[in-house]
Design an enzyme around this catalytic site. Structure first.
Site, PDB file in Angstrom:
ATOM      1  N   GLU A 168     -11.912 -19.996 -15.798  1.00 25.18           N
ATOM      2  CA  GLU A 168     -11.251 -21.279 -15.994  1.00 25.18           C
ATOM      3  C   GLU A 168     -10.089 -21.192 -16.972  1.00 25.18           C
ATOM      4  O   GLU A 168     -10.211 -20.621 -18.049  1.00 25.18           O
ATOM      5  CB  GLU A 168     -12.231 -22.341 -16.528  1.00 25.18           C
ATOM      6  CG  GLU A 168     -11.506 -23.653 -16.761  1.00 25.18           C
ATOM      7  CD  GLU A 168     -12.304 -24.714 -17.493  1.00 25.18           C
ATOM      8  OE1 GLU A 168     -13.445 -24.456 -17.900  1.00 25.18           O
ATOM      9  OE2 GLU A 168     -11.750 -25.821 -17.632  1.00 25.18           O
ATOM     10  N   ASP A 179     -11.473 -23.206 -39.395  1.00 20.58           N
ATOM     11  CA  ASP A 179     -10.450 -24.212 -39.552  1.00 20.58           C
ATOM     12  C   ASP A 179     -10.265 -24.500 -41.039  1.00 20.58           C
ATOM     13  O   ASP A 179     -11.230 -24.716 -41.766  1.00 20.58           O
ATOM     14  CB  ASP A 179     -10.918 -25.486 -38.827  1.00 20.58           C
ATOM     15  CG  ASP A 179      -9.774 -26.455 -38.647  1.00 20.58           C
ATOM     16  OD1 ASP A 179      -8.997 -26.615 -39.612  1.00 20.58           O
ATOM     17  OD2 ASP A 179      -9.662 -27.028 -37.557  1.00 20.58           O
ATOM     18  N   ASP A 215     -14.196 -19.768 -34.582  1.00 23.57           N
ATOM     19  CA  ASP A 215     -13.085 -20.630 -34.942  1.00 23.57           C
ATOM     20  C   ASP A 215     -13.266 -21.024 -36.401  1.00 23.57           C
ATOM     21  O   ASP A 215     -14.306 -21.551 -36.793  1.00 23.57           O
ATOM     22  CB  ASP A 215     -13.128 -21.874 -34.031  1.00 23.57           C
ATOM     23  CG  ASP A 215     -12.022 -22.862 -34.373  1.00 23.57           C
ATOM     24  OD1 ASP A 215     -11.075 -22.462 -35.082  1.00 23.57           O
ATOM     25  OD2 ASP A 215     -12.102 -24.023 -33.934  1.00 23.57           O
TER      26      ASP A 215
END
Lengths: 413, 566
Positions: free
Chosen positions: A50, A114, A112
Site C-alpha cells: 500500500e 517526535d 517514530d
C-alpha cells in the site's frame, strides 16, 4: 530562540507554491528507482504494497499500488501528492477492487520519535519548532535505539530518516522484522522503551532493582555522556523553580525529596543544583545500606540518579506507530508540506553532526539544479548529484544495496 | 466352571489403557484433535466450565496480581475451587508426576473443552486473541505448579528438547547473565541452567526484559521455561483455530452444535461489558459539566476538565473522549457542536473543520470505513502509554500523585479514610479496584454490583443510581442477552438490586461482583437453547456480523496514521 537560520529559509519556501514545483522534483530528483527497489525486496509483490497519497486540499488516497518504478513515477507526476505514505504489504494485490477484506501481512518495523513528546523537559523550543539544541535529544535517541536494535535483536538493515520537521523515523527492514505481528512488535517496542509506569512518582523509568541490567546499563552509559551538555548546559532545566519542582517530583521518597530540596536551595545554576541532588541521593543510599534497610526500601532509590537521567533523555517512542502493522508512515524523500524540507535519510553513526536546520529544502534543490546546469555542460551527471541531496541519496543507496547483498542476488534485486 | 474373564472388567481395563496412552500427563499441548462421542449436554457443560476458568484467569490478572506470581496462582486456585470447577482444579493442583494417581477423565475433559472453545472462538480476530491469551496464561500457570520431575516428564513426552548452554558460554556471558537475572544469588546462579533460543520464541519475556538478548538470541533461565513453552502453545492454538475456522460452514450447519456454540459466545459476551455503539441522543451538551462532576469516571472527568481549561486535547485523548461520549449517548451533531465550541477558542473555525471534524465523523462511523467504533475499555486505557503532557490514559495508573489526589478529592469524598483507601489500591497498583472504590465512595449508600471494566459502565451505573432509572439502552444486543437474567450479570443492572446491597457498601470491592463476570449459565438461558434451536430467538446473521464489526478496531490505527506523522 526558535531557529533563526531556518526561519529565513522557511520564508523563502511558500507552502502554497509546493504543488507547482512538485512535478519537477518528482521528475528529476525523487529517487524512484531505488525507492521501489527497496520496497519490493527482490520479489514481485510490489502490487500488494500500500501507498497513500495526500493531495493538496486534504484529499487522502489510500490503498494505492504500483507495478513498478515507472508507473510510480508517472503517478507522482500526475497526482502531485504533497505527502507520500508507505503502508503494509497485503495478502492480495490491492489493484483487485473486488477484494474488500484487506489483511496486512508484512511491513517494516518502524519507530517514530517526535520532538513534542519531550516538551516537558525541553526549554529551548516547544511544539513544532525545532532548533539545534532540540536535535541533541534526537541524537541520544538514535544512539540508544540503534545499538539496541543491532546488538540485542541482531537487526542489520536500519534506515534512519529525518521527518522534515520535528521527528525521526527508523525503518527496520530485516526480513525477521518485516514478518512480525502487531503483538510481537509491541513486545520489542516495550523492551526498547524501558518503561514501567508507576503512580508513586512521575518518573518514566523505574528499574526496580539494585543493579542495572545490561540494556539499562548500556543506555545509562550513552545518556551520561550527554546529560550535562543537554540537560544542564543547554536546557538549564534546573534554573527555574518549576524545573526544580519537576525534578523533585521524580523522587519517590518524601524524606529524601525534602533533603534534596534543601540541598539545592542555595545553589544557583543547574550544574551545581544537579551536583547537590546527586550527592544527597548517594548519601541517602549509603545510609540505607549502613542501616541495613530491607531490599524493598533500598531498590526504591538505589538507581534513582540513573533513572532520572534516563527519564530526561531516554528515547520516547510513539508505540502505536510501531505496533500497527497497517500504520502509514511518511516515506523518505517526501517533502514536508509545511517546511519544504526533504525527509532525508541520515547515517546513525554521524547523527551528532546532522543539522536539521540545514536540510535541503525543495526550492533550494531546484535552484541548485538550475545553477548547476547553467555552469556545467555535462550531460552525464545524475540529477541528484547536482544538488545538496547527493549525500542523502548516497546513504539511501547504500542501505538498499546492503539489503540486496543479503539477498545474495545483486543482479536480480 | 467358567474361567473366561469378566468381559466388563476387560473393557474397563482396555479403556483405561487407552486413556493412559492418550493422556500420559496432566498438562498437554492440545495438538491432537479429540475423536470420541460426547453427549450434547456434557459438551455444553464442560465448555462452560472452561470458559469460566478462562474468565478467572482474566479477573485475577485484572485485580493486579503479577501474572503467575505465587499470589496470582494462589488466588487463581482459590477461585477455581470457589466456582466449583472440580476437574480443572484437580489438574491444577496435581504435580504432574506419573506416580501420583492420574485423573484421566479430567485430562480428557481438558482436551475436549479446549477444542470446543476453539470451535466457538475461531470466528473473529478479537475472539481469537482473547482466547489465545487466556489459554496460554492458563497453561503457564499450570506449568508453574508442576514439580521439577513433572516438568521434565512433560518435556520428554512432548519431545521438547532444550539444551542448556555449555559452561564456557555461561562463563563468557557471566556478568551480563548475572545482571539480567538479579533475583538469583551466587549459588543459585552457579547451578542454574540457561537456554538459548531465537528472541521471537520468548517475546513475552523480552517484553518484560526477563531475558538477556544478544544478536537476536535470547538467554532464558530455566525458571522461565513455562513462557518458552507458551509460545509453542500459542502456535498450536493458532493452528487449531485456523483449522476450526475452515470447518465453520459445517459446524454452523449442525443446528444443535451451532446453538450451543452461539450460546457460549453469548455467555462470553455477557461477561464482557459491551458499550452501546449506536449513537443515541440521551445526553445533552448543557449537562456535560454537571455529568462530569457526578457520573464521569476520573479518566473522563480529567479530559473533560482539561478540554474546558485548555480548549484542546491531544489526539489520543480526543479519541478516548469522543468515543466515551458517543457511548454515553451524545449524538453526532451535538458532539460536533461540543468539540467545535471548545476548539474554536484556540483555532480558526476552518482549521477545526479541516482537521478535526473528519475524525469525529469517522469515530461515529460516518467516514472512511464507516465502522462504528466501540468506546475504549479499562484494559485498553490502562495499557495505553500517554505522554507526559497527555490527558488521556488511566489517572490511577498514569497521573502524577498530587494531581491524582486532587482529582479524587474533587469527587467530594468527605473522609480522609476514603482517600487513603483509594490510594492504597493505587499504591498496590490495582487501578481498576481503586476506581471501583471511588465509585462506591462517591455514590454513598449504594452498593456496587458490577465488576468495573469500562468507563461507560461506570457512567451508566452511576446514572442508574442517581436517576433511579435504568438509563442503559441496548440497541445492539442480541435477543438472548436480553433474556439473560439480571442476577447473573451486570450487563442489565437493576436499581432494586443495588439497593439491596446497601450494607455491603463498606467492603472495598465485592469480589463476588468481579466474579459474577463468569457466572454459570442461568437455567432460563439453558432452556433458551432449545428455543434457539427451534429458530425462535436466534440472532440474525446480520446482527452477529454487526457485532463482529464492532469488535474489530484495526482500522483505528489507519486513522491515527493520518494524524500522527507530523
Amino acid at each position: 530562540m526558535t531557529m533563526p537560520p531556518s526561519e529565513e529559509r522557511e520564508e523563502s519556501f511558500k507552502p502554497e507554491t509546493l504543488v507547482d514545483i512538485l512535478p519537477l522534483y518528482y521528475n528529476r530528483l525523487f529517487p524512484c528507482e531505488t525507492f521501489i527497489k527497496w520496497l519490493s525486496y527482490g520479489n514481485d509483490e510490489l502490487e500488494k504494497r500500500e501507498f497513500s497519497f495526500t493531495l493538496d486540499g486534504d484529499i487522502y488516497l489510500r490503498y494505492l499500488s504500483f507495478k513498478d518504478a515507472a508507473e510510480f513515477k508517472e503517478e507522482l507526476k500526475k497526482k502531485k501528492p504533497i505527502k507520500i505514505d508507505v503502508g503494509a504489504v497485503y495478502a492480495n494485490t490491492l489493484k483487485d477492487k473486488r477484494i474488500t477484506q484487506k489483511q496486512p501481512t508484512e511491513r517494516e518495523m518502524v519507530f517514530d520519535i517526535d520532538m513534542t513528546d519531550y516538551d516537558d523537559v525541553r526549554t529551548c523550543c516547544s511544539e513544532a519548532s525545532v532548533c539545534q539544541k532540540c536535535w541533541k535529544f534526537m541524537v541520544v535517541a538514535v544512539q540508544c535505539l540503534d545499538v539496541a536494535l543491532r546488538d540485542d535483536f541482531g537487526f542489520n538493515h536500519l534506515l534512519w530518516v529525518f521527518s522534515g520537521r520535528r521527528g525521526i523515523h527508523c525503518w527496520v527492514s530485516d526480513e525477521e522484522a518485516r514478518t512480525m505481528s502487531g503483538w510481537e512488535r509491541g513486545c520489542v517496542a516495550q523492551y526498547l522503551s524501558l518503561l514501567t509506569s508507576d503512580t508513586k512518582s512521575t518518573r518514566r523509568i523505574i528499574l526496580n532493582s539494585e543493579r542495572l541490567d545490561p540494556p539499562a546499563s548500556r543506555a545509562v552509559k550513552i545518556v551520561e555522556t550527554h546529560f550535562n551538555d543537554i540537560i544542564l548546559n543547554d536546557q538549564e532545566v534546573l534554573d527555574s523553580p518549576k524545573g526544580v519542582q519537576y525534578l523533585l517530583d521524580l523522587v519517590p521518597d518524601d524524606v529524601l525529596k525534602q533533603e534534596c530540596e534543601k540541598a539545592m536551595a542555595d545553589k544557583i545554576d543547574s550544574v551545581s543544583k544537579w551536583k547537590a541532588f546527586c550527592k544527597t541521593v548517594q548519601y541517602h543510599n549509603q545510609e540505607d545500606v549502613k542501616a541495613k534497610k530491607g531490599r524493598r526500601r533500598r531498590i526504591q532509590t538505589a538507581l534513582l540518579i540513573e533513572e532520572v537521567m534516563l527519564h530526561y533523555l531516554y528515547p520516547r517512542l510513539d508505540i502505536h506507530v510501531t505496533t500497527g502493522l497497517n500504520h502509514l508512515l511518511k516515506a523518505p524523500f517526501c517533502i514536508h508540506p509545511k517546511t519544504g524540507y526533504v525527509c532525508v535519510p541520515f547515517n546513525p553513526k554521524h547523527v551528532a553532526k546532522f543539522d536539521p536546520t540545514a536540510v535541503p529544502s525543495i526550492n533550494v534543490l531546484l535552484k541548485e539544479l538550475g545553477n548547476f546546469e547553467e555552469s556545467t555542460a555535462s550531460e552525464n551527471v545524475r540529477e541528484y548529484r547536482k544538488t545538496s541531496m547527493n549525500r542523502s541519496v548516497a546513504i539511501f543507496d547504500e542501505f538498499v544495496y546492503s539489503l540486496a547483498r543479503m539477498k545474495n542476488d545483486p543482479m536480480e534485486f | 466352571m467358567d474361567f473366561t474373564r469378566n468381559p466388563r472388567r476387560t473393557l474397563q481395563k482396555n479403556y483405561d489403557a487407552e486413556l493412559s496412552s492418550q493422556f500420559p500427563h496432566d498438562l498437554q499441548l492440545y495438538n491432537k484433535i479429540p475423536k470420541s462421542t460426547i453427549l450434547i449436554h456434557e459438551f455444553e457443560e464442560i465448555a462452560l466450565e472452561r470458559l469460566k476458568a478462562l474468565r478467572i484467569v482474566e479477573t485475577v490478572t485484572l485485580r493486579g496480581f503479577v501474572k503467575f506470581s505465587e499470589e496470582w496462582r494462589k488466588n487463581f486456585h482459590e477461585e477455581l475451587k470457589k466456582q466449583d470447577l472440580k476437574s480443572l482444579s484437580k489438574l491444577y493442583s496435581s504435580l504432574g508426576v506419573s506416580n501420583t494417581a492420574p485423573n484421566y477423565e479430567a485430562r480428557k475433559k481438558d482436551l475436549i473443552s479446549h477444542f470446543i472453545l476453539c470451535l466457538a472462538f475461531c470466528r473473529s480476530d478479537e475472539l481469537r486473541n482473547w482466547f489465545i491469551s487466556k489459554e496460554t496464561d492458563l497453561f503457564v500457570a499450570r506449568f508453574e505448579e508442576l514439580s521439577t520431575e513433572g516438568r521434565k516428564e512433560f518435556m520428554e513426552l512432548n519431545n521438547i528438547d532444550f539444551q542448556p548452554i555449555p559452561q564456557e558460554e555461561k562463563k563468557a556471558k557471566f556478568s551480563r547473565l548475572l545482571n539480567t537475572f538479579q533475583y538469583m544469588n551466587a549459588t543459585q546462579f552457579d547451578s542454574a541452567d540457561f537456554y538459548k533460543v531465537p528472541f521471537k520464541k520468548v517475546l513475552e519475556l523480552v517484553r518484560s526484559r526477563k531475558v538477556l538478548l544478544d544478536k537476536g538470541q535470547a538467554y532464558v533461565a530455566s525458571g522461565d521455561l513455562g513462557n518458552l513453552l507458551a509460545s509453542k502453545l500459542r502456535q498450536e492454538i493458532s493452528h487449531s483455530l485456523a483449522v476450526m475456522k475452515q470447518c465453520l460452514p459445517e459446524t454452523t450447519a449442525d443446528i444443535r452444535l451451532d446453538s450451543v456454540l452461539k450460546c457460549l459466545l453469548d455467555q462470553y459476551e455477557s461477561g464482557t461489558y459491551k458499550p452501546t455503539t449506536t449513537s443515541s441522543n440521551t445526553i445533552r451538551i448543557e449537562d456535560l459539566d454537571e455529568l462530569s462532576k457526578k457520573s464521569y469516571p476520573p479518566c473522563m472527568r480529567r479530559m473533560h476538565e482539561t478540554l474546558r481549561a485548555k480548549h484542546h486535547l491531544r489526539h489520543a485523548a480526543r479519541l478516548q473522549y469522543t468515543l466515551f461520549l458517543k457511548g454515553a449517548g451524545l449524538s453526532l451533531e451535538d458532539a460536533m457542536k461540543f468539540w467545535r465550541s471548545e476548539f474554536v477558542k484556540v483555532m480558526a473555525v476552518e482549521k477545526f473543520e479541516k482537521e478535526h471534524s473528519y475524525n469525529i465523523r469517522y469515530n461515529y462511523g460516518k467516514e472512511g470505513k464507516r465502522c462504528n467504533y466501540a468506546p475504549y475499555g479499562c484494559n485498553k486505557i490502562m495499557n495505553s502509554q500517554p505522554g507526559p503532557e497527555d490527558a488521556s490514559g488511566c489517572p490511577f495508573k498514569h497521573s502524577k500523585p498530587q494531581e491524582l489526589r486532587k482529582l479524587i478529592l474533587s469527587y467530594g469524598i468527605d473522609s480522609n479514610q476514603g482517600l487513603k483507601d483509594v490510594m492504597e489500591y493505587v499504591n498496590s497498583q490495582q487501578p481498576v479496584l481503586a476506581c471501583q472504590k471511588l465509585f462506591v465512595l462517591s455514590h454513598p449508600g449504594k452498593g456496587v454490583e458490577f465488576g468495573l471494566c469500562h468507563p461507560n459502565q461506570y457512567f451508566t451505573e452511576s446514572r442508574t443510581i442517581i436517576t433511579g432509572v435504568n438509563v442503559k439502552q441496548e440497541p445492539g444486543s442480541t435477543p438472548s442477552s436480553a433474556v439473560n437474567s439480571p442476577a447473573s450479570t451486570y450487563a442489565t443492572p437493576s436499581p432494586g438490586r443495588a439497593r439491596e446491597n446497601v450494607n455491603s457498601s463498606s467492603t472495598p470491592l465485592s469480589t463476588k461482583a468481579v466474579l459474577n463476570r463468569a457466572t454459570p449459565m442461568s437455567s432460563r438461558k439453558m432452556l433458551n437453547v432449545d428455543n434457539k434451536a427451534a429458530g425462535k430467538t436466534e440472532p440474525s446473521k446480520d446482527e452477529v456480523a454487526d457485532w463482529m464489526d464492532e469488535l474489530d478496531d484495526s482500522d483505528f490505527s489507519q486513522l491515527e496514521a493520518m494524524d500522527t506523522t507530523n
